[in-house]
Design a protein around this motif. Structure first.
Motif, PDB file in Angstrom:
ATOM      1  N   PHE A  29       0.859  -1.181   0.000  1.00 56.93           N
ATOM      2  CA  PHE A  29       0.000   0.000   0.000  1.00 56.93           C
ATOM      3  C   PHE A  29       0.895   1.231   0.000  1.00 56.93           C
ATOM      4  O   PHE A  29       1.699   1.422   0.910  1.00 56.93           O
ATOM      5  N   GLU A  30       0.760   2.052  -1.045  1.00 56.09           N
ATOM      6  CA  GLU A  30       1.690   3.163  -1.254  1.00 56.09           C
ATOM      7  C   GLU A  30       0.972   4.500  -1.241  1.00 56.09           C
ATOM      8  O   GLU A  30      -0.158   4.637  -1.723  1.00 56.09           O
ATOM      9  N   MET A  31       1.645   5.494  -0.654  1.00 54.77           N
ATOM     10  CA  MET A  31       1.131   6.853  -0.655  1.00 54.77           C
ATOM     11  C   MET A  31       2.313   7.818  -0.616  1.00 54.77           C
ATOM     12  O   MET A  31       3.165   7.723   0.284  1.00 54.77           O
ATOM     13  N   LEU A  32       2.400   8.714  -1.599  1.00 58.41           N
ATOM     14  CA  LEU A  32       3.424   9.753  -1.659  1.00 58.41           C
ATOM     15  C   LEU A  32       4.842   9.181  -1.598  1.00 58.41           C
ATOM     16  O   LEU A  32       5.722   9.708  -0.921  1.00 58.41           O
ATOM     17  N   GLY A  33       5.053   8.073  -2.297  1.00 62.63           N
ATOM     18  CA  GLY A  33       6.390   7.496  -2.377  1.00 62.63           C
ATOM     19  C   GLY A  33       6.795   6.630  -1.204  1.00 62.63           C
ATOM     20  O   GLY A  33       7.891   6.069  -1.187  1.00 62.63           O
ATOM     21  N   ILE A  34       5.934   6.516  -0.193  1.00 61.21           N
ATOM     22  CA  ILE A  34       6.195   5.658   0.971  1.00 61.21           C
ATOM     23  C   ILE A  34       5.203   4.507   0.935  1.00 61.21           C
ATOM     24  O   ILE A  34       4.035   4.700   0.596  1.00 61.21           O
ATOM     25  N   PHE A  35       5.649   3.312   1.277  1.00 58.07           N
ATOM     26  CA  PHE A  35       4.728   2.178   1.241  1.00 58.07           C
ATOM     27  C   PHE A  35       4.881   1.290   2.473  1.00 58.07           C
ATOM     28  O   PHE A  35       5.922   1.271   3.139  1.00 58.07           O
ATOM     29  N   ILE A  36       3.801   0.576   2.770  1.00 52.80           N
ATOM     30  CA  ILE A  36       3.807  -0.481   3.784  1.00 52.80           C
ATOM     31  C   ILE A  36       3.608  -1.798   3.052  1.00 52.80           C
ATOM     32  O   ILE A  36       2.734  -1.918   2.186  1.00 52.80           O
ATOM     33  N   ARG A  37       4.434  -2.787   3.409  1.00 53.73           N
ATOM     34  CA  ARG A  37       4.394  -4.068   2.709  1.00 53.73           C
ATOM     35  C   ARG A  37       4.312  -5.218   3.724  1.00 53.73           C
ATOM     36  O   ARG A  37       5.331  -5.704   4.208  1.00 53.73           O
ATOM     37  N   PRO A  38       3.105  -5.676   4.034  1.00 57.65           N
ATOM     38  CA  PRO A  38       2.974  -6.893   4.841  1.00 57.65           C
ATOM     39  C   PRO A  38       3.091  -8.135   3.959  1.00 57.65           C
ATOM     40  O   PRO A  38       2.638  -8.141   2.817  1.00 57.65           O
ATOM     41  N   GLU A  39       3.714  -9.177   4.492  1.00 53.20           N
ATOM     42  CA  GLU A  39       3.904 -10.428   3.758  1.00 53.20           C
ATOM     43  C   GLU A  39       3.569 -11.617   4.655  1.00 53.20           C
ATOM     44  O   GLU A  39       3.638 -11.519   5.882  1.00 53.20           O
ATOM     45  N   LEU A  40       3.256 -12.720   4.034  1.00 54.17           N
ATOM     46  CA  LEU A  40       3.035 -13.981   4.745  1.00 54.17           C
ATOM     47  C   LEU A  40       3.791 -15.055   3.974  1.00 54.17           C
ATOM     48  O   LEU A  40       3.425 -15.389   2.847  1.00 54.17           O
ATOM     49  N   MET A  41       4.858 -15.599   4.587  1.00 53.84           N
ATOM     50  CA  MET A  41       5.781 -16.467   3.872  1.00 53.84           C
ATOM     51  C   MET A  41       5.999 -17.783   4.618  1.00 53.84           C
ATOM     52  O   MET A  41       6.070 -17.804   5.849  1.00 53.84           O
ATOM     53  N   TYR A  42       6.129 -18.867   3.847  1.00 52.64           N
ATOM     54  CA  TYR A  42       6.645 -20.120   4.390  1.00 52.64           C
ATOM     55  C   TYR A  42       8.147 -20.141   4.116  1.00 52.64           C
ATOM     56  O   TYR A  42       8.589 -19.898   2.988  1.00 52.64           O
ATOM     57  N   THR A  43       8.950 -20.427   5.145  1.00 51.93           N
ATOM     58  CA  THR A  43      10.405 -20.404   5.009  1.00 51.93           C
ATOM     59  C   THR A  43      11.021 -21.688   5.548  1.00 51.93           C
ATOM     60  O   THR A  43      10.643 -22.159   6.629  1.00 51.93           O
ATOM     61  N   GLU A  44      11.956 -22.240   4.796  1.00 51.83           N
ATOM     62  CA  GLU A  44      12.766 -23.367   5.271  1.00 51.83           C
ATOM     63  C   GLU A  44      14.197 -22.872   5.424  1.00 51.83           C
ATOM     64  O   GLU A  44      14.804 -22.392   4.468  1.00 51.83           O
ATOM     65  N   LEU A  45      14.722 -22.973   6.645  1.00 59.33           N
ATOM     66  CA  LEU A  45      16.087 -22.529   6.951  1.00 59.33           C
ATOM     67  C   LEU A  45      16.926 -23.751   7.316  1.00 59.33           C
ATOM     68  O   LEU A  45      16.540 -24.537   8.184  1.00 59.33           O
ATOM     69  N   ASN A  46      18.069 -23.923   6.657  1.00 63.04           N
ATOM     70  CA  ASN A  46      18.953 -25.069   6.895  1.00 63.04           C
ATOM     71  C   ASN A  46      20.295 -24.602   7.439  1.00 63.04           C
ATOM     72  O   ASN A  46      20.820 -23.571   7.009  1.00 63.04           O
ATOM     73  N   THR A  47      20.842 -25.386   8.379  1.00 61.81           N
ATOM     74  CA  THR A  47      22.139 -25.072   8.972  1.00 61.81           C
ATOM     75  C   THR A  47      22.970 -26.346   9.068  1.00 61.81           C
ATOM     76  O   THR A  47      22.460 -27.396   9.444  1.00 61.81           O
ATOM     77  N   LYS A  48      24.255 -26.245   8.751  1.00 60.89           N
ATOM     78  CA  LYS A  48      25.172 -27.378   8.831  1.00 60.89           C
ATOM     79  C   LYS A  48      26.044 -27.228  10.076  1.00 60.89           C
ATOM     80  O   LYS A  48      26.738 -26.229  10.252  1.00 60.89           O
ATOM     81  N   TYR A  49      25.980 -28.222  10.976  1.00 59.92           N
ATOM     82  CA  TYR A  49      26.915 -28.335  12.086  1.00 59.92           C
ATOM     83  C   TYR A  49      27.843 -29.516  11.788  1.00 59.92           C
ATOM     84  O   TYR A  49      27.626 -30.268  10.839  1.00 59.92           O
ATOM     85  N   SER A  50      28.874 -29.692  12.585  1.00 62.27           N
ATOM     86  CA  SER A  50      29.906 -30.672  12.233  1.00 62.27           C
ATOM     87  C   SER A  50      29.370 -32.095  12.121  1.00 62.27           C
ATOM     88  O   SER A  50      29.830 -32.866  11.267  1.00 62.27           O
ATOM     89  N   ASN A  51      28.385 -32.458  12.956  1.00 63.52           N
ATOM     90  CA  ASN A  51      27.918 -33.849  12.979  1.00 63.52           C
ATOM     91  C   ASN A  51      26.485 -34.052  12.494  1.00 63.52           C
ATOM     92  O   ASN A  51      25.987 -35.180  12.507  1.00 63.52           O
ATOM     93  N   PHE A  52      25.817 -32.979  12.099  1.00 59.33           N
ATOM     94  CA  PHE A  52      24.421 -33.113  11.673  1.00 59.33           C
ATOM     95  C   PHE A  52      23.965 -31.844  10.970  1.00 59.33           C
ATOM     96  O   PHE A  52      24.656 -30.816  10.994  1.00 59.33           O
ATOM     97  N   ASN A  53      22.796 -31.918  10.352  1.00 59.45           N
ATOM     98  CA  ASN A  53      22.128 -30.747   9.781  1.00 59.45           C
ATOM     99  C   ASN A  53      20.926 -30.397  10.642  1.00 59.45           C
ATOM    100  O   ASN A  53      20.275 -31.278  11.215  1.00 59.45           O
ATOM    101  N   TYR A  54      20.626 -29.116  10.733  1.00 58.13           N
ATOM    102  CA  TYR A  54      19.485 -28.632  11.512  1.00 58.13           C
ATOM    103  C   TYR A  54      18.520 -27.937  10.558  1.00 58.13           C
ATOM    104  O   TYR A  54      18.911 -27.027   9.827  1.00 58.13           O
ATOM    105  N   LYS A  55      17.263 -28.369  10.546  1.00 62.98           N
ATOM    106  CA  LYS A  55      16.262 -27.819   9.633  1.00 62.98           C
ATOM    107  C   LYS A  55      15.159 -27.148  10.430  1.00 62.98           C
ATOM    108  O   LYS A  55      14.590 -27.739  11.353  1.00 62.98           O
ATOM    109  N   LEU A  56      14.851 -25.907  10.068  1.00 64.73           N
ATOM    110  CA  LEU A  56      13.826 -25.121  10.747  1.00 64.73           C
ATOM    111  C   LEU A  56      12.773 -24.702   9.728  1.00 64.73           C
ATOM    112  O   LEU A  56      13.104 -24.091   8.707  1.00 64.73           O
TER     113      LEU A  56
END
Length: 198
Positions: free
Chosen positions: A68-95
């Motif tokens: 939603f934009e007015m006079l060059g300024i906008f507000i942007r709400p979002e709804l997202m599904y996210t998969e975050l992956n991390t590698k540790y020395s002995n396993f992977n962590y999935k969020l």
């Protein structure tokens, strides 16, 4: 709760007076990691712990947005599904999580913009891969962090890059006393997205 109510009221007021509104879908890749993995040192008599930073890995995200934009300024709400992956020395962590950023942006030069704001996240699941260890649920299902970055709008197509961080720790602990470890699940990642407005 009061902060959420204030943000909601401001977004509603801005939406009511907005000169331009658009809706669309977006998705892309994220590259980052969660926080430290902590475990007791074997044979340590003073109960000291060892710490390990996670190695950045690639994940993905997909969802919907409104702007939603007015006079060059906008507000942007979002709804997202996210998969975050991390590698540790002995396993992977999935969020797996649902992200709900509410960003305020400014058009700075032609199709270029910058934006920043709070990002609320709801943890759907967290699990370890490539190991027999088991991890319990995170301390808090809902937390707040932040996102900031810039974007490029080319007609209905949009591209942006952002950095996402968190304000407070959100720890998950091992399910068994014999493993006795913890992982700080808060994200620290770069987000690359493409979007399409209807």
């Amino acid at each position: 709760m009061k902060k959420l109510l204030i943000i909601g009221l401001l977004a509603t007021a801005f939406t009511a007076s907005a000169q331009e509104a658009k809706f669309g879908i977006k998705g892309g890749l994220n590259y980052g990691a969660t926080g430290e993995y902590e475990s007791p040192q074997e044979g340590a008599e003073d109960f000291t712990s060892s710490f390990e930073d996670g190695e950045n890995k690639t994940g993905f995200h997909a969802g919907v947005f409104a702007q939603f934009e007015m006079l060059g300024i906008f507000i942007r709400p979002e709804l997202m599904y996210t998969e975050l992956n991390t590698k540790y020395s002995n396993f992977n962590y999935k969020l797996d999580k649902i992200d709900a950023p509410v960003l305020v942006g400014v058009n700075v030069l032609g199709p270029l913009n910058i934006k920043a704001g709070p990002s609320f996240q709801y943890i759907l699941s967290n699990k370890l891969e490539n190991t027999n260890m088991q991890i319990g649920e995170v301390e808090k299902d809902i937390t707040m962090g932040y996102q900031l970055g810039g974007g490029l709008e080319l007609g209905r197509l949009g591209f942006d890059v952002r950095y996402e961080g968190a304000f407070t720790e959100n720890t998950a602990f091992s399910e068994s006393a014999s493993d006795n470890f913890s992982i700080d699940s808060r994200p620290s990642q770069w987000i690359l997205s493409a979007s399409y407005s209807f």
